[in-house]
Design a protein around this motif. Structure first.
Motif, PDB file in Angstrom:
ATOM      1  N   HIS A 129      26.110 -35.117 -23.661  1.00 32.45           N
ATOM      2  CA  HIS A 129      27.559 -35.006 -23.842  1.00 32.45           C
ATOM      3  C   HIS A 129      28.196 -36.373 -24.041  1.00 32.45           C
ATOM      4  O   HIS A 129      29.340 -36.472 -24.455  1.00 32.45           O
ATOM      5  CB  HIS A 129      28.201 -34.337 -22.622  1.00 32.45           C
ATOM      6  N   ASP A 148      26.101 -41.004 -16.538  1.00 29.91           N
ATOM      7  CA  ASP A 148      26.774 -41.079 -17.847  1.00 29.91           C
ATOM      8  C   ASP A 148      28.245 -40.735 -17.635  1.00 29.91           C
ATOM      9  O   ASP A 148      28.575 -39.775 -16.950  1.00 29.91           O
ATOM     10  CB  ASP A 148      26.118 -40.141 -18.868  1.00 29.91           C
ATOM     11  N   GLY A 156      20.324 -24.977 -18.770  1.00 28.23           N
ATOM     12  CA  GLY A 156      20.144 -26.421 -18.964  1.00 28.23           C
ATOM     13  C   GLY A 156      21.251 -27.272 -18.365  1.00 28.23           C
ATOM     14  O   GLY A 156      20.986 -28.302 -17.729  1.00 28.23           O
ATOM     15  N   ARG A 200      16.225 -37.019 -12.737  1.00 30.75           N
ATOM     16  CA  ARG A 200      17.094 -35.886 -13.061  1.00 30.75           C
ATOM     17  C   ARG A 200      16.748 -34.741 -12.125  1.00 30.75           C
ATOM     18  O   ARG A 200      15.659 -34.718 -11.541  1.00 30.75           O
ATOM     19  CB  ARG A 200      16.919 -35.436 -14.507  1.00 30.75           C
ATOM     20  N   HIS A 210      16.082 -38.016 -21.499  1.00 31.48           N
ATOM     21  CA  HIS A 210      15.908 -36.880 -20.591  1.00 31.48           C
ATOM     22  C   HIS A 210      16.229 -37.216 -19.140  1.00 31.48           C
ATOM     23  O   HIS A 210      15.891 -36.445 -18.249  1.00 31.48           O
ATOM     24  CB  HIS A 210      14.509 -36.290 -20.761  1.00 31.48           C
ATOM     25  N   TYR A 257      29.409 -36.923 -16.051  1.00 26.80           N
ATOM     26  CA  TYR A 257      28.932 -35.544 -16.251  1.00 26.80           C
ATOM     27  C   TYR A 257      28.607 -34.961 -14.876  1.00 26.80           C
ATOM     28  O   TYR A 257      28.025 -35.642 -14.023  1.00 26.80           O
ATOM     29  CB  TYR A 257      27.679 -35.507 -17.137  1.00 26.80           C
ATOM     30  N   ASN A 290      20.922 -28.888 -14.980  1.00 30.44           N
ATOM     31  CA  ASN A 290      19.778 -29.791 -14.794  1.00 30.44           C
ATOM     32  C   ASN A 290      20.232 -31.223 -15.104  1.00 30.44           C
ATOM     33  O   ASN A 290      19.919 -31.795 -16.145  1.00 30.44           O
ATOM     34  CB  ASN A 290      18.635 -29.373 -15.716  1.00 30.44           C
ATOM     35  N   ARG A 319      20.155 -32.718 -25.431  1.00 27.24           N
ATOM     36  CA  ARG A 319      21.541 -32.303 -25.371  1.00 27.24           C
ATOM     37  C   ARG A 319      22.308 -33.290 -24.480  1.00 27.24           C
ATOM     38  O   ARG A 319      22.207 -33.250 -23.255  1.00 27.24           O
ATOM     39  CB  ARG A 319      21.623 -30.871 -24.813  1.00 27.24           C
ATOM     40  N   LYS A 349      20.997 -34.950 -15.686  1.00 31.77           N
ATOM     41  CA  LYS A 349      20.165 -36.106 -16.011  1.00 31.77           C
ATOM     42  C   LYS A 349      20.800 -37.370 -15.436  1.00 31.77           C
ATOM     43  O   LYS A 349      21.962 -37.373 -15.061  1.00 31.77           O
ATOM     44  CB  LYS A 349      20.037 -36.226 -17.531  1.00 31.77           C
ATOM     45  N   TRP A 350      20.036 -38.477 -15.376  1.00 30.81           N
ATOM     46  CA  TRP A 350      20.526 -39.770 -14.877  1.00 30.81           C
ATOM     47  C   TRP A 350      21.286 -39.533 -13.572  1.00 30.81           C
ATOM     48  O   TRP A 350      22.434 -39.965 -13.396  1.00 30.81           O
ATOM     49  CB  TRP A 350      21.437 -40.445 -15.913  1.00 30.81           C
ATOM     50  N   PHE A 379      14.052 -30.628 -27.145  1.00 30.30           N
ATOM     51  CA  PHE A 379      15.458 -30.653 -27.579  1.00 30.30           C
ATOM     52  C   PHE A 379      16.261 -31.609 -26.690  1.00 30.30           C
ATOM     53  O   PHE A 379      15.920 -31.809 -25.524  1.00 30.30           O
ATOM     54  CB  PHE A 379      16.070 -29.234 -27.589  1.00 30.30           C
ATOM     55  N   TYR A 389      30.705 -23.427 -20.275  1.00 26.07           N
ATOM     56  CA  TYR A 389      29.508 -22.747 -19.770  1.00 26.07           C
ATOM     57  C   TYR A 389      29.831 -21.529 -18.911  1.00 26.07           C
ATOM     58  O   TYR A 389      29.334 -21.359 -17.801  1.00 26.07           O
ATOM     59  CB  TYR A 389      28.611 -23.729 -19.003  1.00 26.07           C
TER      60      TYR A 389
HETATM   61  N1  MTE Z   1      23.109 -34.280 -17.584  1.00 22.05           N
HETATM   62  C1  MTE Z   1      23.933 -35.308 -17.849  1.00 22.05           C
HETATM   63  N2  MTE Z   1      24.036 -36.296 -16.944  1.00 22.05           N
HETATM   64  N3  MTE Z   1      24.627 -35.384 -19.013  1.00 22.05           N
HETATM   65  C2  MTE Z   1      24.540 -34.390 -19.957  1.00 22.05           C
HETATM   66  O1  MTE Z   1      25.177 -34.489 -21.010  1.00 22.05           O
HETATM   67  N4  MTE Z   1      23.572 -32.180 -20.545  1.00 22.05           N
HETATM   68  C3  MTE Z   1      23.153 -30.922 -19.925  1.00 22.05           C
HETATM   69  C4  MTE Z   1      21.940 -31.138 -19.036  1.00 22.05           C
HETATM   70  N5  MTE Z   1      22.123 -32.267 -18.169  1.00 22.05           N
HETATM   71  C5  MTE Z   1      23.706 -33.264 -19.685  1.00 22.05           C
HETATM   72  C6  MTE Z   1      22.972 -33.277 -18.476  1.00 22.05           C
HETATM   73  C7  MTE Z   1      22.854 -29.838 -20.853  1.00 22.05           C
HETATM   74  S1  MTE Z   1      24.161 -28.955 -21.456  1.00 22.05           S
HETATM   75  C8  MTE Z   1      21.568 -29.464 -21.142  1.00 22.05           C
HETATM   76  S2  MTE Z   1      21.245 -28.121 -22.116  1.00 22.05           S
HETATM   77  C9  MTE Z   1      20.410 -30.237 -20.623  1.00 22.05           C
HETATM   78  O2  MTE Z   1      20.812 -31.352 -19.857  1.00 22.05           O
HETATM   79  C10 MTE Z   1      19.547 -30.718 -21.758  1.00 22.05           C
HETATM   80  O3  MTE Z   1      18.455 -31.419 -21.282  1.00 22.05           O
HETATM   81  P1  MTE Z   1      17.510 -32.228 -22.263  1.00 22.05           P
HETATM   82  O4  MTE Z   1      18.359 -33.164 -23.089  1.00 22.05           O
HETATM   83  O5  MTE Z   1      16.530 -32.914 -21.400  1.00 22.05           O
HETATM   84  O6  MTE Z   1      16.873 -31.207 -23.160  1.00 22.05           O
END
Ligand code: MTE
Ligand code: MO
Length: 383
Positions: A46, A151, A203, A195, A190, A159, A206, A44, A208-209, A42, A229
């Motif tokens: 923003h 991002d 999630g 990350r 991802h 984020y 966690n 996700r 990313k980037w 999946f 959240y």
């Molecule tokens: N990290 C960043 N930099 N930007 C994001 O939008 N979304 C978060 C999280 N980390 C997000 C992020 C949310 S709400 C979730 S549920 C998970 O990443 C989703 O991870 P996935 O896309 O690897 O499944």
């Protein structure tokens, strides 16, 4: 269009929103593989997916005694032992669509597949922080570790999220600065190139980037930590909600869902047995110890068989207590009851703390539609 450089995606994904990209795999595919292939994991987002050049990438760390640290991707890969953990990620909004049926909530209308499982490889966050001078003087003051993504929205706001310092530094926390997913470089969606993986935690934390880590006395001040959240009473509405009054979601509650039957579908009356399958997982590293299945809406129950490895029929040894980061699959074959027109198939799970799922959504309904973990109920006709 800031989304024009987003990566290509697998056509099987069910898209919830295109810009930003949010999608989940079809439920039946989700439990085809214990380790979710990255392409259908999946997604996700923003914001638009940032395209990061691994050569110029820098990970900044603030809040350590020697001032700001700046690491290259190569520093991370070559100076620290590489660890691999298997961890399931679940969005706080998984199964929001069922809560939406009780009363309208605000958020993406996720089905039951905003959850996936992967192996993640990288350096332990604690190893990196200790290496760069984390010690008693920092520990005496700091309470949280904040993460910022690369991002950003049109105003340049990135984020961000944070986790408690004790989760970040614990030897049993297994918090990872991951640069690989399922044995390959992280895909763009991802978090390429790095990350944070915070196993057992929602999630949203966690990040990313990953661009920056800040060791701090405070939680992240980001919108997603402060004003999103979080869980509220079913009696709280948008006029009365006070986001300061609730803690940010970290560990998620216990969850399970049925993946091989869909609401409103039908099964053949001549079939002797019905097989029901699904996934289960609990937050905070609590291991799921049992899944109960009912065909009559919860009047009578059967215990399903649990599977915790890639090999069907084979059970991997239990992880150490409190470190069950990966989901389990479950399956059961039950004789089809005679003379019924309809079945209400239900599953509920129990974790090692004997936490279980609530029987219905109304008592846990909340305006953001998070933490949606009631018994999963699927009605099927017998024809
Ligand atoms: N990290 C960043 N930099 N930007 C994001 O939008 N979304 C978060 C999280 N980390 C997000 C992020 C949310 S709400 C979730 S549920 C998970 O990443 C989703 O991870 P996935 O896309 O690897 O499944
Ligand atoms: Mo999420």
């Amino acid at each position: 269009d800031p989304y024009s450089t987003d990566p290509a995606r697998h056509p099987a994904l069910i898209v919830n929103s295109l810009k930003p990209f949010n999608a989940e795999p079809p439920p039946a595919i989700l439990t085809d593989s214990y380790i979710t292939p990255s392409a259908i994991f999946f997604k996700r987002n923003h914001l638009p997916v940032p395209r990061v050049d691994p050569k110029t990438y820098r990970l900044k760390i603030e809040g350590l005694p020697g001032g700001t640290v700046s690491l290259t991707l190569d520093d991370l890969k070559s100076h620290f032992p590489k660890h691999t953990i298997m961890a399931t990620l679940q969005c706080a909004g998984n199964r929001r669509s069922e809560m939406n049926k009780v009363k309208q909530v605000k958020g993406l209308n996720w089905g039951i597949a905003a959850i996936s499982n992967a192996t993640w490889s990288g350096a332990y966050l604690r190893d990196v922080l200790y290496h760069y001078g984390f010690g008693p003087e920092v520990a005496a003051k700091a309470r949280h570790v904040q993460f910022e993504g690369l991002d950003a929205d049109v105003t340049g706001t990135a984020y961000g999220a944070s986790i408690p310092l004790n989760k970040a530094m614990s030897e049993e926390g297994d918090v990872l600065l991951a640069y690989e997913m399922n044995g390959e470089d992280l895909p763009a969606d991802h978090g390429f190139p790095v990350r944070v993986i915070v196993p057992g935690v929602v999630g949203a934390r966690n990040v990313k980037w990953l661009g920056k880590i800040i060791i701090s006395e405070e939680e992240s001040q980001s919108h997603w930590q402060q004003n999103d959240y979080k869980g509220f009473s079913p009696g709280t509405d948008w006029d009365t909600v006070d986001f300061k009054s609730a803690p940010s979601i970290q560990e998620l509650p216990i969850q399970s869902a049925i993946t091989n039957l869909t609401d409103g579908s039908s099964v053949d009356r001549d079939m002797e047995n019905l097989t029901v399958k699904g996934y289960t997982w609990s937050g905070g590293g609590r291991e799921v110890v049992r899944v109960d299945v009912s065909l009559d809406g919860g009047k009578t129950w059967h215990v399903a068989k649990l599977q915790n490895s890639e090999e069907r029929e084979i059970s991997a040894p239990s992880p150490p207590p409190g470190r069950a980061w990966a989901w389990k699959f479950w399956e059961i074959t039950i004789p089809l009851p005679e003379g019924v027109q309809e079945l209400e198939v239900v599953c509920k799970a129990v974790d090692s703390s004997y936490n279980t799922q609530p029987d219905s959504m109304p008592p846990i309904w909340n305006l953001r539609g998070v933490l949606s973990n009631a018994w999963h109920r699927v009605r099927v006709k017998v024809k």
